[in-house]
Write a protein that holds these residues in place. Structure first.
Motif, PDB file in Angstrom:
ATOM      1  N   UNK A  81     -52.333  10.697  -8.691  1.00 23.72           N
ATOM      2  CA  UNK A  81     -52.491   9.111  -8.282  1.00 23.72           C
ATOM      3  C   UNK A  81     -51.463   8.241  -9.039  1.00 23.72           C
ATOM      4  N   UNK A  82     -50.517   7.415  -8.141  1.00 18.57           N
ATOM      5  CA  UNK A  82     -49.721   6.771  -8.696  1.00 18.57           C
ATOM      6  C   UNK A  82     -50.339   5.375  -9.102  1.00 18.57           C
ATOM      7  N   UNK A  83     -49.988   4.815 -10.362  1.00 19.23           N
ATOM      8  CA  UNK A  83     -50.752   3.767 -10.786  1.00 19.23           C
ATOM      9  C   UNK A  83     -49.941   2.339 -10.208  1.00 19.23           C
ATOM     10  N   UNK A  84     -50.055   2.408  -8.804  1.00 20.16           N
ATOM     11  CA  UNK A  84     -49.609   0.880  -8.234  1.00 20.16           C
ATOM     12  C   UNK A  84     -47.960   0.629  -8.366  1.00 20.16           C
ATOM     13  N   UNK A  85     -47.168   1.806  -8.563  1.00 23.01           N
ATOM     14  CA  UNK A  85     -45.724   1.973  -8.835  1.00 23.01           C
ATOM     15  C   UNK A  85     -45.524   1.383 -10.209  1.00 23.01           C
ATOM     16  N   UNK A  86     -46.496   1.511 -11.206  1.00 24.10           N
ATOM     17  CA  UNK A  86     -46.136   1.053 -12.631  1.00 24.10           C
ATOM     18  C   UNK A  86     -45.172   1.995 -13.117  1.00 24.10           C
ATOM     19  N   UNK A  87     -43.746   1.494 -13.520  1.00 23.84           N
ATOM     20  CA  UNK A  87     -42.812   2.410 -14.108  1.00 23.84           C
ATOM     21  C   UNK A  87     -42.571   1.909 -15.618  1.00 23.84           C
ATOM     22  N   UNK A  88     -42.268   3.075 -16.398  1.00 28.35           N
ATOM     23  CA  UNK A  88     -41.866   2.502 -17.831  1.00 28.35           C
ATOM     24  C   UNK A  88     -40.531   2.536 -18.025  1.00 28.35           C
ATOM     25  N   UNK A 109     -49.576   2.450 -19.911  1.00 25.52           N
ATOM     26  CA  UNK A 109     -48.600   1.305 -19.252  1.00 25.52           C
ATOM     27  C   UNK A 109     -49.489   0.246 -18.543  1.00 25.52           C
ATOM     28  N   UNK A 110     -48.982  -1.126 -19.021  1.00 26.19           N
ATOM     29  CA  UNK A 110     -49.595  -2.117 -18.519  1.00 26.19           C
ATOM     30  C   UNK A 110     -48.395  -3.207 -18.113  1.00 26.19           C
ATOM     31  N   UNK A 111     -48.314  -3.787 -17.145  1.00 23.96           N
ATOM     32  CA  UNK A 111     -47.478  -4.722 -16.540  1.00 23.96           C
ATOM     33  C   UNK A 111     -47.059  -5.624 -17.717  1.00 23.96           C
ATOM     34  N   UNK A 128     -37.797  -2.241 -23.575  1.00 24.58           N
ATOM     35  CA  UNK A 128     -39.127  -1.478 -23.979  1.00 24.58           C
ATOM     36  C   UNK A 128     -40.177  -2.124 -23.081  1.00 24.58           C
ATOM     37  N   UNK A 129     -40.383  -1.849 -21.951  1.00 26.35           N
ATOM     38  CA  UNK A 129     -41.281  -2.614 -20.999  1.00 26.35           C
ATOM     39  C   UNK A 129     -41.704  -1.615 -19.774  1.00 26.35           C
ATOM     40  N   UNK A 130     -42.594  -2.196 -19.298  1.00 27.86           N
ATOM     41  CA  UNK A 130     -43.578  -1.815 -18.107  1.00 27.86           C
ATOM     42  C   UNK A 130     -43.401  -2.629 -16.913  1.00 27.86           C
ATOM     43  N   UNK A 131     -42.871  -2.243 -15.986  1.00 29.24           N
ATOM     44  CA  UNK A 131     -43.036  -3.264 -14.708  1.00 29.24           C
ATOM     45  C   UNK A 131     -43.418  -2.407 -13.440  1.00 29.24           C
ATOM     46  N   UNK A 132     -43.637  -3.050 -12.459  1.00 30.13           N
ATOM     47  CA  UNK A 132     -43.992  -2.578 -11.170  1.00 30.13           C
ATOM     48  C   UNK A 132     -42.863  -2.253 -10.215  1.00 30.13           C
ATOM     49  N   UNK A 133     -42.575  -1.032  -9.704  1.00 28.61           N
ATOM     50  CA  UNK A 133     -41.622  -0.829  -8.725  1.00 28.61           C
ATOM     51  C   UNK A 133     -41.885  -0.862  -7.604  1.00 28.61           C
ATOM     52  N   UNK A 134     -41.043  -1.835  -6.982  1.00 20.11           N
ATOM     53  CA  UNK A 134     -41.518  -2.272  -5.565  1.00 20.11           C
ATOM     54  C   UNK A 134     -41.024  -1.246  -4.565  1.00 20.11           C
TER      55      UNK A 134
END
Lengths: 163, 144
Positions: A81-88, A109-111, A128-134
């Motif tokens: 399950x991909x977590x809404x494109x969450x990338x670290x 991972x949290x945005x 050092x961050x988590x972001x949503x990969x469009x």
């Protein structure tokens, strides 16, 4: 020769792998439940990065995903399950001495929140961050229609065989 | 090993494992359903005897109850023994197996974390009982 004694907590969190100087490290589980790795180098510093694997970022992502969709009976039995494109994203530079101890805790991972905590004497954290990969999100949306078509074809085939 | 290959192998492993769990659930529920369907008419008969003891007059005055009891009795007589009854109930058991497997799969899909497993188990059991009861009513209820 400088040695980095690395200890990792939750190493496989977010499907990510730890890389030292661009190479994925093979961690060994210690008795305390942590994962350990000893890295030796002549250099005075070592870069720590995270490599995150996502099937939606591979070359043949479209066919691979449809293949898994079919063999897992319309995705029902698929564990991925991909977590809404969450990338670290982690990029840090650790200054080495003869014997340097380092503890890395990978976080859930949290945005817009840090993906890891690095505990060592001399460290320079660049990213050092988590972001949503469009890109992942776009590809995931692009797969919805083909999946629906596959379901429709399968249902039609089933009905034509049964009745 | 290559990370990409390892991830793909893990994914295939997870899918095959989930499929085998579904087959396991299907087999167990089908067998249990077969057993229940086979032995339940006899239990129904005993329950009906108890009901007679407590509500004698009322039951004998109600024609629906009498016809329903007759159908159960004749069903048990026709089947002869439990082994034959078990054999005869296999088609219904397979249908129940399919229903329960689908229900279990749906519950597997909507499970967000491992923490909710006891709740999922409770729901599965409840739904299983309902599915078996509905099928029993469809099979034996229509005979009255």
């Amino acid at each position: 020769m400088n040695t980095l004694n690395l200890q990792v907590v939750n190493p496989y969190q977010n499907n990510a792998f730890i890389m030292l100087d661009g190479e994925i490290v093979k961690l060994k589980k210690s008795k305390r439940g942590r994962y350990e790795y000893s890295y030796q180098t002549k250099k005075s510093s070592v870069s720590v990065t995270l490599y995150q694997y996502s099937p939606l970022l591979t070359t043949f992502w479209f066919f691979t995903e449809l293949f898994y969709f079919i063999i897992s009976v319309f995705g029902v039995f698929d564990g991925y399950r991909s977590k809404k494109g969450l990338t670290v994203s982690l990029n840090a530079e650790i200054q080495l001495e003869e014997n340097t101890d380092c503890l890395i805790r990978l976080l859930n991972a949290k945005v817009d929140s840090p993906c890891a905590v690095i505990e060592t004497a001399n460290v320079n954290v660049i990213e050092n961050t988590c972001f949503i990969n469009e890109k992942i999100n776009k590809r995931r949306k692009a797969l919805i229609l083909p999946k629906l078509i596959i379901i429709a074809i399968s249902v039609a085939l089933l009905f034509s065989i049964l009745f | 090993m290559n990370i990409k290959l390892k991830s793909n192998l893990t994914r295939i492993g997870v899918i095959s494992s989930n499929l085998s769990i579904a087959c396991y659930i299907y087999t167990i529920t089908a067998l249990l359903s077969a057993l229940l369907i086979a032995i339940l008419p006899i239990f129904l008969f005993f329950i009906w005897v108890i009901v007679i003891v407590f509500t004698l007059g009322l039951i004998f005055l109600n024609p629906d109850f009498i016809s329903f009891s007759d159908s159960i009795l004749s069903g048990v007589e026709q089947q002869g023994n439990i082994v034959t009854a078990l054999y005869n109930s296999i088609p219904e058991a397979l249908v129940i197996g399919v229903i329960l497997t689908v229900l279990s799969i749906i519950l597997f899909c909507f499970e967000p974390t491992g923490r909710k497993r006891p709740a999922r188990l409770a729901v599965t059991i409840t739904l299983s009982v309902f599915a078996i009861l509905i099928l029993l009513i469809l099979k034996y209820g229509g005979q009255s």
